[in-house]
Write a protein that holds these residues in place. Structure first.
Motif, PDB file in Angstrom:
ATOM      1  N   ALA A  44     -53.784 -79.790  25.353  1.00 38.67           N
ATOM      2  CA  ALA A  44     -52.954 -80.971  25.574  1.00 38.67           C
ATOM      3  C   ALA A  44     -53.455 -81.808  26.737  1.00 38.67           C
ATOM      4  CB  ALA A  44     -51.500 -80.548  25.818  1.00 38.67           C
ATOM      5  N   LEU A  45     -54.057 -81.160  27.738  1.00 40.15           N
ATOM      6  CA  LEU A  45     -54.426 -81.887  28.966  1.00 40.15           C
ATOM      7  C   LEU A  45     -55.918 -82.073  29.163  1.00 40.15           C
ATOM      8  CD1 LEU A  45     -55.491 -79.861  31.569  1.00 40.15           C
ATOM      9  CD2 LEU A  45     -53.236 -78.917  31.126  1.00 40.15           C
ATOM     10  N   ILE A  46     -56.756 -81.240  28.535  1.00 41.84           N
ATOM     11  CA  ILE A  46     -58.148 -81.156  28.960  1.00 41.84           C
ATOM     12  C   ILE A  46     -58.966 -82.392  28.628  1.00 41.84           C
ATOM     13  CG2 ILE A  46     -59.073 -80.068  26.870  1.00 41.84           C
ATOM     14  CD1 ILE A  46     -59.909 -79.130  30.532  1.00 41.84           C
ATOM     15  N   VAL A  47     -58.656 -83.091  27.521  1.00 41.46           N
ATOM     16  CA  VAL A  47     -59.460 -84.264  27.168  1.00 41.46           C
ATOM     17  C   VAL A  47     -59.251 -85.374  28.190  1.00 41.46           C
ATOM     18  CG1 VAL A  47     -59.931 -85.992  25.417  1.00 41.46           C
ATOM     19  CG2 VAL A  47     -59.423 -83.647  24.730  1.00 41.46           C
ATOM     20  N   ALA A  76     -58.017 -95.264  28.590  1.00 41.88           N
ATOM     21  CA  ALA A  76     -57.817 -96.137  27.433  1.00 41.88           C
ATOM     22  C   ALA A  76     -58.991 -96.109  26.469  1.00 41.88           C
ATOM     23  CB  ALA A  76     -57.560 -97.564  27.899  1.00 41.88           C
ATOM     24  N   THR A  77     -60.159 -95.709  26.942  1.00 38.74           N
ATOM     25  CA  THR A  77     -61.362 -95.740  26.111  1.00 38.74           C
ATOM     26  C   THR A  77     -61.912 -94.346  25.799  1.00 38.74           C
ATOM     27  OG1 THR A  77     -62.739 -96.028  28.096  1.00 38.74           O
ATOM     28  CG2 THR A  77     -62.034 -98.021  26.945  1.00 38.74           C
ATOM     29  N   SER A  78     -61.228 -93.304  26.209  1.00 36.73           N
ATOM     30  CA  SER A  78     -61.718 -91.943  25.988  1.00 36.73           C
ATOM     31  C   SER A  78     -61.383 -91.474  24.581  1.00 36.73           C
ATOM     32  CB  SER A  78     -61.088 -90.973  27.000  1.00 36.73           C
ATOM     33  OG  SER A  78     -61.518 -91.264  28.299  1.00 36.73           O
ATOM     34  N   PRO A  79     -62.352 -90.895  23.855  1.00 33.57           N
ATOM     35  CA  PRO A  79     -62.061 -90.348  22.524  1.00 33.57           C
ATOM     36  C   PRO A  79     -60.969 -89.281  22.600  1.00 33.57           C
ATOM     37  CG  PRO A  79     -64.427 -90.439  22.918  1.00 33.57           C
ATOM     38  CD  PRO A  79     -63.765 -90.729  24.229  1.00 33.57           C
ATOM     39  N   GLY A  80     -60.041 -89.325  21.666  1.00 30.21           N
ATOM     40  CA  GLY A  80     -58.989 -88.322  21.622  1.00 30.21           C
ATOM     41  C   GLY A  80     -57.831 -88.576  22.552  1.00 30.21           C
ATOM     42  N   VAL A  81     -57.827 -89.718  23.238  1.00 26.23           N
ATOM     43  CA  VAL A  81     -56.753 -90.055  24.186  1.00 26.23           C
ATOM     44  C   VAL A  81     -56.159 -91.400  23.799  1.00 26.23           C
ATOM     45  CG1 VAL A  81     -56.200 -90.594  26.592  1.00 26.23           C
ATOM     46  CG2 VAL A  81     -57.828 -88.762  26.077  1.00 26.23           C
ATOM     47  N   VAL A  82     -54.855 -91.512  23.893  1.00 27.43           N
ATOM     48  CA  VAL A  82     -54.159 -92.790  23.780  1.00 27.43           C
ATOM     49  C   VAL A  82     -53.412 -93.032  25.081  1.00 27.43           C
ATOM     50  CG1 VAL A  82     -52.309 -94.078  22.639  1.00 27.43           C
ATOM     51  CG2 VAL A  82     -53.919 -92.749  21.271  1.00 27.43           C
ATOM     52  N   LEU A  83     -53.710 -94.138  25.738  1.00 32.54           N
ATOM     53  CA  LEU A  83     -52.990 -94.524  26.954  1.00 32.54           C
ATOM     54  C   LEU A  83     -51.756 -95.314  26.542  1.00 32.54           C
ATOM     55  CD1 LEU A  83     -52.926 -94.588  30.072  1.00 32.54           C
ATOM     56  CD2 LEU A  83     -54.163 -96.764  29.933  1.00 32.54           C
ATOM     57  N   TYR A  84     -50.598 -94.817  26.916  1.00 34.26           N
ATOM     58  CA  TYR A  84     -49.311 -95.432  26.551  1.00 34.26           C
ATOM     59  C   TYR A  84     -48.484 -95.493  27.827  1.00 34.26           C
ATOM     60  CZ  TYR A  84     -45.126 -96.203  23.622  1.00 34.26           C
ATOM     61  OH  TYR A  84     -43.998 -96.722  23.024  1.00 34.26           O
TER      62      TYR A  84
END
Length: 365
Positions: free
Chosen positions: A148-151, A294-302
């Protein structure tokens, strides 16, 4: 033309297995035969919906076809190129090496091999290269809390150098027990407390309403939180908390990283949340941290709290990414950030990461 590889899904009838079959239907069609296998549940647990119980077989739908679910056996593992193990530790410990000796590359989601130095621990967005060297023929996937946190943490570490990590994980019920035991136990408890308008006004009234129906939890989870997950570890830590520390160190190749973890079980069916305090070797401009996330694969900045935009388990369940919000400076420390992460523990926390590993492995076969 080279035939497509054969994939075995071991544990196809469990909660993670069900999610895996959905993903295989919608992901790129890189597989030839998909073989569905199931094993008996450990003794003392509720009966499994699997093919190894007396009385015949079951089928499940994958890629729009009904496939028979076979009992896990050496014969069933013959001719398999990649085997996804979505089973409890004791089943993986016994059968994963057998699958590997028969020529399969094993991707295992249990904790059985995560600490083995001859088994790479892999998160494709963070350390995909580690899967290329697998002395035992096995690749391990981390636990759902770490995933949940590592990416998000790993993407920030790549630029600023992680120095210290303090996390509090709010773990969903579906992460406990084997298969769907945790989720079913929470639903049963919620039924027991329903209609009791006065619960929570006197000591022990929730515990009395739930009685002995605690399932895989050390106490009632309905209308409650439990600051314990796993088994006793060293110095008062739980095994779940030790895993977060050890897995983070392995994945980021930071064996001396200072990690403090607290795991709390919460009355949420699916979706882990993690409150993260991360301190880095270099100053972290807040706008740059937002840009990276915001630009990392596998992450959505909300992340717009003023507008009510921040991740919650109810919002992210059924989705693949890790959702990040509440990103802010920590205690006026220019090298530290606080943020909040949510992820579906059955998808990225288990099935998706394993499938991503398998797809990266098959590209090299």
């Amino acid at each position: 033309m080279t035939p497509k590889p054969t994939l075995a899904v071991v544990g196809a009838t469990g909660a993670v297995g069900s999610v895996m079959l959905q993903m295989l239907t919608h992901h790129a069609d890189v597989w030839g035969e998909i073989r569905l296998l199931a094993s008996p549940r450990p003794s003392g647990l509720p009966p499994a919906l699997d093919a190894t119980r007396a009385g015949g077989s079951r089928t499940a739908s994958v890629r729009g076809e009904e496939c028979e679910i076979l009992a896990l056996s050496e014969e069933a593992l013959e001719g398999v190129d990649v085997a996804l193990f979505l089973v409890p530790d004791e089943v993986a410990a016994r059968w994963a090496p057998i699958a590997a000796t028969k020529g399969a590359v094993v991707v295992d989601t249990s904790a059985a091999f995560r600490a083995d130095p001859d088994v790479p621990l892999v998160v494709p967005e963070t350390n995909a290269h580690a899967a290329r060297v697998r002395p035992r023929g096995i690749v391990a996937s981390p636990g759902c809390t770490t995933l949940a946190l590592i990416v998000a943490v790993g993407s920030l570490h790549a630029e600023f150098g992680l120095d210290e990590l303090v996390v509090t994980a709010q773990q969903a019920a579906s992460g406990a027990g084997a298969g769907q035991d945790g989720a079913e136990a929470l639903r049963a408890q919620l039924g027991l407390v329903a209609g009791h308008d006065d619960l929570g006004t006197h000591p022990g009234d929730v515990r009395r309403a739930v009685g002995e129906n605690t399932g895989p939890f050390p106490g009632p989870l309905a209308l409650n939180v439990l600051p314990w997950s796993g088994t006793p570890g060293a110095d008062g830590a739980s095994s779940e908390e030790e895993r977060v520390r050890d897995e983070t160190r392995r994945i980021l190749a930071l064996p001396a990283l200072r990690v403090a973890a607290t795991c709390v079980r919460v009355p949420v069916v699916t979706g882990h949340s993690v409150s993260v305090h991360a301190r880095f070797e270099r100053p972290v401009p807040l706008d740059r941290a937002h840009e990276i996330l915001a630009t990392s694969p596998g992450v959505v900045l909300y992340d717009d709290p003023a507008a009510g935009d921040f991740p919650t388990p109810a919002d992210v369940v059924g989705t693949d990414p890790a959702w990040v919000g509440r990103v802010r400076r920590s205690m006026d420390d220019e090298r530290a950030l606080d943020f909040f992460v949510c992820a579906d523990n059955l998808r990225k926390g288990a099935a998706l990461n394993a499938l991503q590993i398998a797809e990266s492995v098959v590209a090299t076969l």
